[in-house]
Design a protein around this motif. Structure first.
Motif, PDB file in Angstrom:
ATOM      1  N   ALA A 197       0.808  -1.184  -0.155  1.00 44.01           N
ATOM      2  CA  ALA A 197       0.088  -0.052   0.149  1.00 44.01           C
ATOM      3  C   ALA A 197       0.719   1.105  -0.122  1.00 44.01           C
ATOM      4  CB  ALA A 197      -1.016  -0.071   1.302  1.00 44.01           C
ATOM      5  N   GLU A 198       1.978   1.162   0.685  1.00 41.79           N
ATOM      6  CA  GLU A 198       2.911   2.467   0.863  1.00 41.79           C
ATOM      7  C   GLU A 198       3.373   2.744  -0.630  1.00 41.79           C
ATOM      8  OE1 GLU A 198       2.425   0.719   4.666  1.00 41.79           O
ATOM      9  OE2 GLU A 198       3.042  -0.117   2.769  1.00 41.79           O
ATOM     10  N   ALA A 199       3.663   1.573  -1.411  1.00 42.09           N
ATOM     11  CA  ALA A 199       4.316   2.025  -2.784  1.00 42.09           C
ATOM     12  C   ALA A 199       3.086   2.660  -3.613  1.00 42.09           C
ATOM     13  CB  ALA A 199       4.792   0.558  -3.496  1.00 42.09           C
ATOM     14  N   ALA A 200       1.869   2.247  -3.384  1.00 42.47           N
ATOM     15  CA  ALA A 200       0.907   2.771  -4.174  1.00 42.47           C
ATOM     16  C   ALA A 200       0.681   4.406  -4.039  1.00 42.47           C
ATOM     17  CB  ALA A 200      -0.469   2.031  -3.833  1.00 42.47           C
ATOM     18  N   TRP A 201       0.772   4.744  -2.415  1.00 39.43           N
ATOM     19  CA  TRP A 201       0.627   5.935  -2.295  1.00 39.43           C
ATOM     20  C   TRP A 201       1.884   6.686  -2.535  1.00 39.43           C
ATOM     21  CZ3 TRP A 201      -3.999   7.172  -2.261  1.00 39.43           C
ATOM     22  CH2 TRP A 201      -5.163   6.322  -1.913  1.00 39.43           C
ATOM     23  N   GLU A 202       2.918   6.242  -2.576  1.00 39.50           N
ATOM     24  CA  GLU A 202       4.176   6.880  -3.034  1.00 39.50           C
ATOM     25  C   GLU A 202       3.980   7.306  -4.413  1.00 39.50           C
ATOM     26  OE1 GLU A 202       8.986   6.298  -3.097  1.00 39.50           O
ATOM     27  OE2 GLU A 202       7.910   4.868  -2.210  1.00 39.50           O
ATOM     28  N   TRP A 203       3.466   6.196  -5.233  1.00 34.94           N
ATOM     29  CA  TRP A 203       3.218   6.849  -6.864  1.00 34.94           C
ATOM     30  C   TRP A 203       2.344   7.842  -6.790  1.00 34.94           C
ATOM     31  CZ3 TRP A 203      -0.658   7.264  -9.858  1.00 34.94           C
ATOM     32  CH2 TRP A 203      -0.417   7.331 -11.412  1.00 34.94           C
ATOM     33  N   MET A 204       1.082   7.836  -6.018  1.00 37.05           N
ATOM     34  CA  MET A 204       0.218   8.890  -6.129  1.00 37.05           C
ATOM     35  C   MET A 204       0.788  10.114  -5.703  1.00 37.05           C
ATOM     36  SD  MET A 204      -3.074   8.250  -6.937  1.00 37.05           S
ATOM     37  CE  MET A 204      -3.873   9.284  -5.706  1.00 37.05           C
ATOM     38  N   GLU A 205       1.758  10.266  -4.688  1.00 39.45           N
ATOM     39  CA  GLU A 205       2.348  11.559  -4.064  1.00 39.45           C
ATOM     40  C   GLU A 205       3.356  12.086  -5.417  1.00 39.45           C
ATOM     41  OE1 GLU A 205       5.159  13.369  -0.680  1.00 39.45           O
ATOM     42  OE2 GLU A 205       4.585  11.227  -0.701  1.00 39.45           O
ATOM     43  N   ASN A 206       4.064  11.290  -5.916  1.00 43.82           N
ATOM     44  CA  ASN A 206       5.138  11.625  -6.688  1.00 43.82           C
ATOM     45  C   ASN A 206       4.657  11.710  -8.363  1.00 43.82           C
ATOM     46  OD1 ASN A 206       7.013  12.232  -4.714  1.00 43.82           O
ATOM     47  ND2 ASN A 206       7.424   9.912  -4.549  1.00 43.82           N
ATOM     48  N   ARG A 207       3.951  10.447  -8.824  1.00 39.88           N
ATOM     49  CA  ARG A 207       3.731  10.375 -10.204  1.00 39.88           C
ATOM     50  C   ARG A 207       4.847  10.343 -11.152  1.00 39.88           C
ATOM     51  NH1 ARG A 207      -2.480  11.141 -10.710  1.00 39.88           N
ATOM     52  NH2 ARG A 207      -3.155  11.204  -8.695  1.00 39.88           N
ATOM     53  N   GLU A 208       5.653   9.654 -10.532  1.00 44.42           N
ATOM     54  CA  GLU A 208       6.876   9.320 -11.333  1.00 44.42           C
ATOM     55  C   GLU A 208       6.771   8.257 -12.254  1.00 44.42           C
ATOM     56  OE1 GLU A 208       9.910   9.006  -8.706  1.00 44.42           O
ATOM     57  OE2 GLU A 208      10.324  11.218  -8.140  1.00 44.42           O
ATOM     58  N   GLY A 209       6.604   8.404 -13.614  1.00 40.01           N
ATOM     59  CA  GLY A 209       6.451   7.424 -14.530  1.00 40.01           C
ATOM     60  C   GLY A 209       4.915   7.157 -14.777  1.00 40.01           C
ATOM     61  N   THR A 224      -5.304  -1.746 -26.060  1.00 34.98           N
ATOM     62  CA  THR A 224      -5.322  -0.427 -25.096  1.00 34.98           C
ATOM     63  C   THR A 224      -4.568  -0.487 -23.872  1.00 34.98           C
ATOM     64  OG1 THR A 224      -7.576  -0.168 -25.665  1.00 34.98           O
ATOM     65  CG2 THR A 224      -6.921   1.210 -24.020  1.00 34.98           C
ATOM     66  N   PRO A 225      -3.546   0.507 -23.946  1.00 31.52           N
ATOM     67  CA  PRO A 225      -2.788   0.418 -22.755  1.00 31.52           C
ATOM     68  C   PRO A 225      -3.395   0.276 -21.486  1.00 31.52           C
ATOM     69  CG  PRO A 225      -2.144   2.245 -24.118  1.00 31.52           C
ATOM     70  CD  PRO A 225      -3.492   1.589 -24.704  1.00 31.52           C
ATOM     71  N   ARG A 226      -3.093  -0.312 -20.330  1.00 30.88           N
ATOM     72  CA  ARG A 226      -3.759  -0.659 -19.193  1.00 30.88           C
ATOM     73  C   ARG A 226      -3.236   0.528 -18.146  1.00 30.88           C
ATOM     74  NH1 ARG A 226      -6.418  -5.184 -17.679  1.00 30.88           N
ATOM     75  NH2 ARG A 226      -5.552  -4.824 -15.326  1.00 30.88           N
ATOM     76  N   ALA A 227      -2.180   1.089 -18.318  1.00 27.49           N
ATOM     77  CA  ALA A 227      -1.697   2.299 -17.456  1.00 27.49           C
ATOM     78  C   ALA A 227      -1.066   3.341 -18.465  1.00 27.49           C
ATOM     79  CB  ALA A 227      -0.646   1.670 -16.635  1.00 27.49           C
ATOM     80  N   GLU A 228      -1.552   4.431 -17.991  1.00 25.34           N
ATOM     81  CA  GLU A 228      -0.708   5.553 -18.938  1.00 25.34           C
ATOM     82  C   GLU A 228      -0.345   6.591 -17.738  1.00 25.34           C
ATOM     83  OE1 GLU A 228      -4.432   6.851 -20.691  1.00 25.34           O
ATOM     84  OE2 GLU A 228      -4.528   5.288 -22.221  1.00 25.34           O
ATOM     85  N   ALA A 229       0.569   7.305 -18.206  1.00 26.26           N
ATOM     86  CA  ALA A 229       0.939   8.283 -17.269  1.00 26.26           C
ATOM     87  C   ALA A 229      -0.166   9.500 -16.955  1.00 26.26           C
ATOM     88  CB  ALA A 229       2.296   9.219 -18.099  1.00 26.26           C
ATOM     89  N   ALA A 230       0.222   9.793 -15.630  1.00 25.78           N
ATOM     90  CA  ALA A 230      -0.813  10.796 -15.016  1.00 25.78           C
ATOM     91  C   ALA A 230      -0.036  11.926 -14.628  1.00 25.78           C
ATOM     92  CB  ALA A 230      -1.403  10.115 -13.717  1.00 25.78           C
ATOM     93  N   PRO A 231      -0.722  13.037 -14.500  1.00 21.41           N
ATOM     94  CA  PRO A 231      -0.316  14.180 -14.378  1.00 21.41           C
ATOM     95  C   PRO A 231       0.412  14.527 -12.912  1.00 21.41           C
ATOM     96  CG  PRO A 231      -2.596  14.588 -14.072  1.00 21.41           C
ATOM     97  CD  PRO A 231      -2.167  13.175 -14.862  1.00 21.41           C
ATOM     98  N   ALA A 232       1.462  15.171 -12.890  1.00 20.22           N
ATOM     99  CA  ALA A 232       2.038  15.267 -11.524  1.00 20.22           C
ATOM    100  C   ALA A 232       0.978  16.082 -10.558  1.00 20.22           C
ATOM    101  CB  ALA A 232       3.089  16.119 -11.555  1.00 20.22           C
ATOM    102  N   THR A 233       1.072  15.737  -9.183  1.00 18.02           N
ATOM    103  CA  THR A 233       0.154  16.201  -8.054  1.00 18.02           C
ATOM    104  C   THR A 233       0.886  16.101  -6.948  1.00 18.02           C
ATOM    105  OG1 THR A 233      -1.970  16.141  -7.272  1.00 18.02           O
ATOM    106  CG2 THR A 233      -1.182  13.965  -7.754  1.00 18.02           C
ATOM    107  N   THR A 234       0.250  16.687  -5.883  1.00 14.87           N
ATOM    108  CA  THR A 234       0.608  16.599  -4.298  1.00 14.87           C
ATOM    109  C   THR A 234      -0.323  15.470  -3.929  1.00 14.87           C
ATOM    110  OG1 THR A 234      -0.661  18.313  -3.850  1.00 14.87           O
ATOM    111  CG2 THR A 234       1.519  18.875  -4.245  1.00 14.87           C
ATOM    112  N   ARG A 235       0.189  14.593  -2.873  1.00 18.43           N
ATOM    113  CA  ARG A 235      -0.642  13.677  -2.369  1.00 18.43           C
ATOM    114  C   ARG A 235      -1.739  14.334  -1.531  1.00 18.43           C
ATOM    115  NH1 ARG A 235       1.448   8.737   1.603  1.00 18.43           N
ATOM    116  NH2 ARG A 235      -0.608   8.220   2.086  1.00 18.43           N
ATOM    117  N   ARG A 236      -3.036  13.769  -1.896  1.00 17.13           N
ATOM    118  CA  ARG A 236      -4.012  13.946  -1.069  1.00 17.13           C
ATOM    119  C   ARG A 236      -4.356  13.034   0.272  1.00 17.13           C
ATOM    120  NH1 ARG A 236      -6.293  14.200  -6.124  1.00 17.13           N
ATOM    121  NH2 ARG A 236      -5.551  12.104  -6.066  1.00 17.13           N
TER     122      ARG A 236
END
Length: 260
Positions: A197-209, A224-236
């Motif tokens: 779960a920590e890895a998931a929220w780390e990705w949410m915080e940084n949106r790296e890749g 259809t690509p299953r995962a696409e790049a998401a815009p950078a954001t701060t963690r909610r």
């Protein structure tokens, strides 16, 4: 997501019935009092008239605790012999999760699909549709850990779930992201796979890749690509799954926009 042409959910008939002993009278009173703030997306009644299944959009949730889920799934069960009815309700962040909850309580999957005229947006692609179907029919496969609904700036709903399927043993935490634009008639749903779960929220915080794609593919949507790049954001701050509480009713809020 709202529908100005939908009838109020309180048009569901309970005439001649009284609330059964053991039912949450306070919650039912709150829901019927605030019915103008609850737009029906699904209203299905069984042929025998004993069961009703509903999914409602709570337009006041945007004024509640930030990140609160905006969908309310509800069941009504009538006892013609005793002329009583019982009900159950639970909040959910995504429509397919609300549908899954209703299916677990006896609803037929095809009977609780959202009519196109009641939605503020349509799936953008086949992958979105396939992932929604997967979640809706997943039974007990996914255990929702945390979720957050943002309808103020990013128009994104995130759901972190633990996947009990053996094929996901190496990366059992799944992050589902539903995103839409108020300027577009479509929305997307994507799934990412993480070992913790920590890895998931780390990705949410940084949106790296890009969102890390699960290993398994969904038949019919391989192009259809299953995962696409998401815009950078701060963690909610993620919110825990909410209990079936009465919807908040703020003092005279401005009218919210359409929300899926």
């Amino acid at each position: 997501m709202t529908c100005p042409t939908c009838p109020p959910w309180t048009s569901v008939s309970t005439d001649g019935y009284t609330l059964a002993d053991g039912s949450d009278e306070y919650l039912f009173h709150a829901l019927t009092t605030d019915h103008d703030c609850l737009a029906p997306l699904v209203t299905h009644h069984t042929d025998d008239g004993q069961h009703s299944y509903l999914i409602l959009h709570d337009t006041t949730a945007t004024w509640d605790i930030p990140g609160s889920p905006q969908l309310l799934a509800m069941t009504l069960t009538r006892d013609p012999g005793n002329r009583t009815f019982g009900f159950d309700a639970e909040r959910h962040p995504l429509i397919p999760l609300a549908q899954r909850w209703l299916i677990a309580r006896g609803a037929a999957p095809d009977a609780i699909r959202v009519p196109p005229e009641r939605t503020g947006a349509q799936p953008a692609d086949a992958l979105t549709t396939a992932l929604e179907e997967q979640l809706m029919t997943s039974g007990t496969r996914y255990d929702v850990v945390e979720h957050y609904t943002d309808d103020c700036t990013e128009y994104e709903t995130s759901v972190l779930a633990h996947d009990a399927d053996p094929s996901s043993a190496d990366k059992p935490y799944r992050l589902f992201l539903e995103t839409w634009s108020p300027d577009s008639p479509t929305y997307t749903l994507r799934e990412g796979a993480f070992p913790t779960a920590e890895a998931a929220w780390e990705w949410m915080e940084n949106r790296e890749g890009p969102l890390p794609a699960p290993r398994a593919s969904i038949p019919g949507v391989l192009a259809t690509p299953r995962a696409e790049a998401a815009p950078a954001t701060t963690r909610r701050s993620p919110q825990p799954p909410s209990a079936a509480l009465p919807p908040a009713k703020p003092p005279a809020p401005p009218s919210p926009g359409r929300r899926r």
